[in-house]
Design an enzyme around this catalytic site. Structure first.
Site, PDB file in Angstrom:
ATOM      1  N   ALA A  10       5.042  -0.382   0.294  1.00  0.00           N
ATOM      2  CA  ALA A  10       5.054  -1.717   0.903  1.00  0.00           C
ATOM      3  C   ALA A  10       4.694  -1.544   2.374  1.00  0.00           C
ATOM      4  O   ALA A  10       5.292  -0.720   3.072  1.00  0.00           O
ATOM      5  CB  ALA A  10       6.431  -2.345   0.761  1.00  0.00           C
ATOM      6  N   GLY A  37      -0.301   1.420   0.245  1.00  0.00           N
ATOM      7  CA  GLY A  37      -0.261   2.796  -0.260  1.00  0.00           C
ATOM      8  C   GLY A  37      -1.660   3.142  -0.738  1.00  0.00           C
ATOM      9  O   GLY A  37      -2.307   2.335  -1.421  1.00  0.00           O
ATOM     10  N   LYS A  38      -2.135   4.324  -0.376  1.00  0.00           N
ATOM     11  CA  LYS A  38      -3.527   4.676  -0.699  1.00  0.00           C
ATOM     12  C   LYS A  38      -3.788   4.646  -2.200  1.00  0.00           C
ATOM     13  O   LYS A  38      -4.843   4.187  -2.649  1.00  0.00           O
ATOM     14  CB  LYS A  38      -3.858   6.063  -0.146  1.00  0.00           C
ATOM     15  CG  LYS A  38      -3.890   6.117   1.364  1.00  0.00           C
ATOM     16  CD  LYS A  38      -4.126   7.526   1.857  1.00  0.00           C
ATOM     17  CE  LYS A  38      -3.760   7.690   3.318  1.00  0.00           C
ATOM     18  NZ  LYS A  38      -4.518   6.829   4.233  1.00  0.00           N
ATOM     19  N   ASN A  41      -3.804   1.002  -3.418  1.00  0.00           N
ATOM     20  CA  ASN A  41      -5.000   0.325  -2.908  1.00  0.00           C
ATOM     21  C   ASN A  41      -6.221   0.692  -3.744  1.00  0.00           C
ATOM     22  O   ASN A  41      -7.021  -0.175  -4.114  1.00  0.00           O
ATOM     23  CB  ASN A  41      -5.272   0.728  -1.450  1.00  0.00           C
ATOM     24  CG  ASN A  41      -4.312   0.089  -0.469  1.00  0.00           C
ATOM     25  OD1 ASN A  41      -3.555  -0.802  -0.822  1.00  0.00           O
ATOM     26  ND2 ASN A  41      -4.347   0.563   0.766  1.00  0.00           N
ATOM     27  N   ASN A 181     -12.900  11.313   5.880  1.00  0.00           N
ATOM     28  CA  ASN A 181     -13.511  10.724   7.069  1.00  0.00           C
ATOM     29  C   ASN A 181     -13.731  11.863   8.074  1.00  0.00           C
ATOM     30  O   ASN A 181     -13.444  13.024   7.785  1.00  0.00           O
ATOM     31  CB  ASN A 181     -12.677   9.558   7.622  1.00  0.00           C
ATOM     32  CG  ASN A 181     -11.295   9.995   8.102  1.00  0.00           C
ATOM     33  OD1 ASN A 181     -11.070  11.167   8.422  1.00  0.00           O
ATOM     34  ND2 ASN A 181     -10.371   9.051   8.164  1.00  0.00           N
ATOM     35  N   LEU A 216     -18.131   7.440   7.533  1.00  0.00           N
ATOM     36  CA  LEU A 216     -18.396   7.362   8.976  1.00  0.00           C
ATOM     37  C   LEU A 216     -18.151   5.955   9.511  1.00  0.00           C
ATOM     38  O   LEU A 216     -18.831   5.526  10.447  1.00  0.00           O
ATOM     39  CB  LEU A 216     -19.857   7.770   9.239  1.00  0.00           C
ATOM     40  CG  LEU A 216     -20.296   9.150   8.706  1.00  0.00           C
ATOM     41  CD1 LEU A 216     -21.801   9.322   8.852  1.00  0.00           C
ATOM     42  CD2 LEU A 216     -19.564  10.265   9.453  1.00  0.00           C
ATOM     43  N   GLY A 246     -11.392   2.648   3.553  1.00  0.00           N
ATOM     44  CA  GLY A 246     -11.639   3.948   2.924  1.00  0.00           C
ATOM     45  C   GLY A 246     -11.183   3.951   1.467  1.00  0.00           C
ATOM     46  O   GLY A 246     -11.838   4.549   0.604  1.00  0.00           O
ATOM     47  N   ASP A 247     -10.058   3.266   1.187  1.00  0.00           N
ATOM     48  CA  ASP A 247      -9.563   3.215  -0.195  1.00  0.00           C
ATOM     49  C   ASP A 247     -10.507   2.402  -1.080  1.00  0.00           C
ATOM     50  O   ASP A 247     -10.757   2.765  -2.236  1.00  0.00           O
ATOM     51  CB  ASP A 247      -8.158   2.601  -0.237  1.00  0.00           C
ATOM     52  CG  ASP A 247      -7.151   3.430   0.544  1.00  0.00           C
ATOM     53  OD1 ASP A 247      -7.291   4.662   0.571  1.00  0.00           O
ATOM     54  OD2 ASP A 247      -6.225   2.839   1.138  1.00  0.00           O
ATOM     55  N   SER A 286      -8.282  -8.020   0.828  1.00  0.00           N
ATOM     56  CA  SER A 286      -9.680  -8.121   1.278  1.00  0.00           C
ATOM     57  C   SER A 286     -10.659  -7.499   0.283  1.00  0.00           C
ATOM     58  O   SER A 286     -11.854  -7.459   0.543  1.00  0.00           O
ATOM     59  CB  SER A 286      -9.838  -7.431   2.638  1.00  0.00           C
ATOM     60  OG  SER A 286      -9.682  -6.030   2.518  1.00  0.00           O
TER      61      SER A 286
HETATM   62  P1  ADP Z   1     -11.256   5.531   6.633  1.00  0.00           P
HETATM   63  O1  ADP Z   1     -10.680   4.139   6.625  1.00  0.00           O
HETATM   64  O2  ADP Z   1     -10.772   6.378   5.509  1.00  0.00           O
HETATM   65  O3  ADP Z   1     -11.239   6.212   7.971  1.00  0.00           O
HETATM   66  P2  ADP Z   1     -14.007   4.752   7.144  1.00  0.00           P
HETATM   67  O4  ADP Z   1     -13.532   4.085   8.404  1.00  0.00           O
HETATM   68  O5  ADP Z   1     -15.027   5.806   7.285  1.00  0.00           O
HETATM   69  O6  ADP Z   1     -12.803   5.318   6.270  1.00  0.00           O
HETATM   70  O7  ADP Z   1     -14.573   3.571   6.207  1.00  0.00           O
HETATM   71  C1  ADP Z   1     -14.880   3.766   4.853  1.00  0.00           C
HETATM   72  C2  ADP Z   1     -16.084   2.925   4.486  1.00  0.00           C
HETATM   73  O8  ADP Z   1     -15.826   1.544   4.756  1.00  0.00           O
HETATM   74  C3  ADP Z   1     -17.344   3.251   5.289  1.00  0.00           C
HETATM   75  O9  ADP Z   1     -18.063   4.279   4.672  1.00  0.00           O
HETATM   76  C4  ADP Z   1     -18.086   1.930   5.277  1.00  0.00           C
HETATM   77  O10 ADP Z   1     -18.782   1.738   4.059  1.00  0.00           O
HETATM   78  C5  ADP Z   1     -16.969   0.910   5.316  1.00  0.00           C
HETATM   79  N1  ADP Z   1     -16.688   0.497   6.706  1.00  0.00           N
HETATM   80  C6  ADP Z   1     -15.651   0.865   7.485  1.00  0.00           C
HETATM   81  N2  ADP Z   1     -15.711   0.295   8.695  1.00  0.00           N
HETATM   82  C7  ADP Z   1     -16.829  -0.472   8.694  1.00  0.00           C
HETATM   83  C8  ADP Z   1     -17.473  -1.334   9.644  1.00  0.00           C
HETATM   84  N3  ADP Z   1     -16.955  -1.514  10.877  1.00  0.00           N
HETATM   85  N4  ADP Z   1     -18.612  -1.957   9.258  1.00  0.00           N
HETATM   86  C9  ADP Z   1     -19.137  -1.790   8.043  1.00  0.00           C
HETATM   87  N5  ADP Z   1     -18.590  -0.993   7.107  1.00  0.00           N
HETATM   88  C10 ADP Z   1     -17.458  -0.340   7.416  1.00  0.00           C
END
Ligand code: ADP
Length: 296
Positions: A10, A37-38, A41, A181, A216, A246-247, A286
């Site tokens: 939660a 939770g990953k 999610n 990441n 990225l 990321g999830d 989302s």
């Molecule tokens: P984490 O949340 O694990 O750090 P990332 O931030 O790299 O992972 O985000 C995972 C994926 O989500 C990215 O590869 C991209 O497809 C999408 N994403 C994340 N942030 C954005 C952004 N600001 N604009 C567009 N896509 C995004």
């Protein structure tokens, strides 16, 4: 299609103007409680996208456990191996500052009680999955046992090294792909880490994984495998809240791999799902549904 072995938390979120120092009290906004939770999610994201998804995890016998179970069930996740432990569910205590910056304390609660015996009891579900997805918010011995069970049954192991923690080489050797990441990649590479994401993606193969995906953020992802490293750009969107992006990415990747896509094709879809997930607040709330228009 996909089984997720992982955490169910939660998320308790309070907005603050500034964070309290030791011995200090500050007033915050109303408390918001969200399912997170990953592991959960990822399971919710993959089920929303139309996958047949099961989860192996543990919640507590408290009110949060009931909420978390409901959220997974409403998304259509198979709850046959969502176990209940006496005591508290996992929670993430999250403060959000004025700039949208998060500070998070995770109390693992029931997640810490997931055992190799739970994995053994779920062997049939794991063996039936094309792809089994892991993160590191549950005990490593359970992750190891389930990854071996998945691989023995011919399933594909996907590991998100999140939160970053040391893992044995024989777990890395099962990963196809390892999803990280930039921070997690740097953690795993240690002294061999560089500022060049492409070099890092290649170097991850040197750690023995079969393939690697480096996410990225707004820049998308890099896919590294036998054929070399490929950049997969993300659609441009207005980022409102990147929690759980990321999830969503990993879930979409797993589902497409389960359906027979190549890793590169799966990543091209996953960046669109990740981008969709940053356009509105929250994590699970989302996530796009099958048939929704994804950003291009
Ligand atoms: P984490 O949340 O694990 O750090 P990332 O931030 O790299 O992972 O985000 C995972 C994926 O989500 C990215 O590869 C991209 O497809 C999408 N994403 C994340 N942030 C954005 C952004 N600001 N604009 C567009 N896509 C995004």
């Amino acid at each position: 299609d996909v089984v997720v072995v992982g955490s169910v938390n939660a998320d308790l979120v309070v907005g603050v103007d500034r964070r309290p120092g030791p011995g200090e009290t500050v007033l915050g906004s109303d408390l918001a409680t969200h399912p997170g939770g990953k592991g959960a999610n990822q399971a919710v994201a993959a089920a929303r996208l139309g996958g047949r998804v099961g989860i192996l995890g543990r919640v507590g016998d408290d009110g949060h456990g009931a909420l978390l179970r409901t959220a997974l069930g409403e998304a259509g996740v198979d709850l046959g191996h969502l176990l209940t432990t006496p005591g508290p569910s996992g929670v993430a205590l999250i403060t959000v500052g004025p700039d949208g910056d998060n500070s998070i304390i995770v109390s693992p609660g029931a997640n810490a009680r997931l055992t190799p015996a739970d994995v053994a009891a779920a062997r049939e579900m794991i063996a039936a999955a094309s792809v089994v997805s892991f993160q590191l918010e549950v005990p490593l011995d359970a992750v190891l046992a389930a990854a071996r069970a998945a691989a023995d049954a011919g399933g594909r192991v996907v590991l998100n090294l999140s939160p970053p923690a040391p893992v044995p080489d024989d777990l890395l050797a099962l990963c196809d792909p390892l999803v990280v990441n930039e921070h997690e990649a740097a953690f795993l590479l240690g002294e061999r880490s560089t500022d060049d994401p492409e070099a890092m993606a290649g170097a991850l193969l040197g750690r023995g994984v079969r393939s690697a995906v480096v996410t990225l953020g707004a820049a998308g992802a890099l896919v590294a495998g036998l054929a070399g490293t490929t950049a997969v750009p993300s659609p441009k969107v207005e980022a409102v809240d990147t929690t759980g992006a990321g999830d969503a990415f990993t879930a979409a990747l797993c589902l497409r791999l389960a359906r027979g896509d190549t890793l590169e094709d799966a990543a091209r879809h996953a960046v669109r799902v990740g981008a969709a997930a940053v356009r509105s607040p929250g994590a699970q709330s989302s996530y796009p549904a099958a048939g929704d228009d994804l950003p291009t």
